[in-house]
Design a protein around this motif. Structure first.
Motif, PDB file in Angstrom:
ATOM      1  N   UNK A  77       0.813  -1.221   0.000  1.00  0.00           N
ATOM      2  CA  UNK A  77       0.000   0.000   0.000  1.00  0.00           C
ATOM      3  C   UNK A  77       0.841   1.263   0.000  1.00  0.00           C
ATOM      4  N   UNK A  78       0.143   2.412   0.050  1.00  0.00           N
ATOM      5  CA  UNK A  78       0.836   3.701   0.062  1.00  0.00           C
ATOM      6  C   UNK A  78       1.353   4.124  -1.299  1.00  0.00           C
ATOM      7  N   UNK A  79       0.719   3.657  -2.369  1.00  0.00           N
ATOM      8  CA  UNK A  79       1.122   4.075  -3.718  1.00  0.00           C
ATOM      9  C   UNK A  79       0.825   5.564  -3.917  1.00  0.00           C
ATOM     10  N   UNK A  80       1.454   6.136  -4.924  1.00  0.00           N
ATOM     11  CA  UNK A  80       1.098   7.487  -5.364  1.00  0.00           C
ATOM     12  C   UNK A  80       0.672   7.398  -6.827  1.00  0.00           C
ATOM     13  N   UNK A  81      -0.453   8.026  -7.162  1.00  0.00           N
ATOM     14  CA  UNK A  81      -0.945   8.013  -8.542  1.00  0.00           C
ATOM     15  C   UNK A  81      -0.684   9.388  -9.167  1.00  0.00           C
ATOM     16  N   UNK A  82      -0.186   9.368 -10.388  1.00  0.00           N
ATOM     17  CA  UNK A  82       0.092  10.609 -11.117  1.00  0.00           C
ATOM     18  C   UNK A  82      -0.774  10.649 -12.373  1.00  0.00           C
ATOM     19  N   UNK A  83      -1.055  11.847 -12.861  1.00  0.00           N
ATOM     20  CA  UNK A  83      -1.763  11.919 -14.140  1.00  0.00           C
ATOM     21  C   UNK A  83      -1.038  12.838 -15.113  1.00  0.00           C
ATOM     22  N   UNK A  84      -1.483  12.808 -16.362  1.00  0.00           N
ATOM     23  CA  UNK A  84      -0.873  13.586 -17.442  1.00  0.00           C
ATOM     24  C   UNK A  84      -1.893  14.624 -17.908  1.00  0.00           C
ATOM     25  N   UNK A  85      -1.726  15.870 -17.431  1.00  0.00           N
ATOM     26  CA  UNK A  85      -2.688  16.930 -17.757  1.00  0.00           C
ATOM     27  C   UNK A  85      -2.534  17.406 -19.206  1.00  0.00           C
ATOM     28  N   UNK A  86      -1.368  17.165 -19.810  1.00  0.00           N
ATOM     29  CA  UNK A  86      -1.181  17.517 -21.222  1.00  0.00           C
ATOM     30  C   UNK A  86      -1.995  16.586 -22.110  1.00  0.00           C
ATOM     31  N   UNK A  87      -1.910  15.272 -21.833  1.00  0.00           N
ATOM     32  CA  UNK A  87      -2.694  14.301 -22.608  1.00  0.00           C
ATOM     33  C   UNK A  87      -4.187  14.507 -22.374  1.00  0.00           C
ATOM     34  N   UNK A  88      -4.550  14.867 -21.138  1.00  0.00           N
ATOM     35  CA  UNK A  88      -5.969  15.127 -20.840  1.00  0.00           C
ATOM     36  C   UNK A  88      -6.460  16.323 -21.652  1.00  0.00           C
ATOM     37  N   UNK A  89      -5.633  17.352 -21.755  1.00  0.00           N
ATOM     38  CA  UNK A  89      -5.990  18.516 -22.585  1.00  0.00           C
ATOM     39  C   UNK A  89      -6.125  18.097 -24.048  1.00  0.00           C
TER      40      UNK A  89
END
Ligand SMILES: [Fe+2]
Length: 286
Positions: A136-148
């Motif tokens: 446990x204790x993962x960190x999730x990241x996202x890609x706001x450029x791809x989302x745009x």
């Protein structure tokens, strides 16, 4: 010759880098390459097996920009989580010594972009994993450029030029900042800034969505009902699985991201499974 190699972590963003040892000073051409990879990876870089000291952590941070050393002034509620002797290092941890928390326990347990509520938001954050739970204790990241990029043309056109209010008050009312700002909501409300909904990256110029559930309270040019509906859609859109990378920490991972291109979410599911201690530095734009 440089031994730096890299591989993608997802199809659109994130790179794992090998051939780097942050316990030693890097050559200037390697530093230049890493700075370029930070852009090419759309903000998320991962380095494994970096058994580094706090001083090494501060030095590697300086390769990427100005190291923030005034956390205690910018965010006094975090001052007691700083590492002794290192005003640049802020600890994220569930550990306690004599009942006193060693670091901030519930940091970032919601989607957010660090410091988006500041007039001059920090560009990057760099975490070093020092102690980890068994699971446990993962960190999730996202890609706001791809989302745009994935938004329809009419939606991109509508959003371009709009601005949004970002405030700590939202996090203080709705998420884990409640502990830090209990009884100090007036202070939280003062910590706010207006930002473009579509942000051109200050270094690369690439457009990305720049609204986050943690701190973005309102798109100012829309009615309250319109703003609520558009923000809800954008929050759901930008956290779709194809824009995510979920990081399972290993001991002595160094992971960094770019707050102008990535949101992140700390998964708070590990407390029955051991201690977690991460040291964090912050990179400001040069
Ligand atoms: Fe964060």
């Amino acid at each position: 010759m440089s031994e730096i190699k890299y591989r993608p972590l997802t199809p659109t963003f994130g790179m794992e880098i090998t051939g780097v040892d942050f316990s030693k000073e890097l050559a200037s051409d390697d530093i230049a390459l890493l700075k370029q990879l930070w852009i090419d990876a759309s903000g998320m870089l991962l380095f494994r097996d970096q058994n580094i000291t706090p001083a090494d952590h501060v030095r590697l941070t300086s390769y990427f920009g100005k190291v923030q050393d005034d956390i205690a002034i910018q965010a006094p509620v975090l001052a007691h989580y700083l590492l002794d002797g290192y005003p640049e290092i802020y600890r994220v941890s569930n550990k306690k010594i004599d009942g006193k928390p060693l670091g901030r326990e519930d940091a970032g347990t919601y989607w957010h972009s660090d410091g988006s509520w500041m007039q001059q938001a920090p560009r990057g954050s760099i975490l070093h994993a020092i102690e980890l739970p068994s699971v446990g204790g993962d960190t999730i990241f996202n890609d706001m450029g791809a989302a745009y990029d994935a938004l329809s043309e009419p939606m991109r056109t509508m959003l371009d030029g709009l601005t949004a209010m970002h405030t700590v008050l939202k996090a203080a009312l709705e998420s884990s900042y409640a502990k830090e700002y209990a009884g100090k909501l007036d202070q939280a409300a003062q910590k706010s800034a207006t930002k473009p909904v579509i942000l051109r990256h200050p270094v690369s110029g690439r457009p990305a969505l720049y609204v986050n559930p943690g701190f973005t309270s309102r798109i100012l040019e829309l009615s309250a009902a319109e703003s609520d509906a558009v923000l809800k859609m954008l929050f759901e859109h930008s956290t779709r699985p194809e824009f995510l990378y979920r990081h399972q920490w290993r001991l002595h991972d160094v992971a960094m991201w770019d707050n102008f291109t990535n949101m992140h979410f700390a998964v708070a599911n590990y407390k029955a499974h051991g201690w977690r201690l991460l040291n964090r530095t912050t990179v400001l734009l040069d």
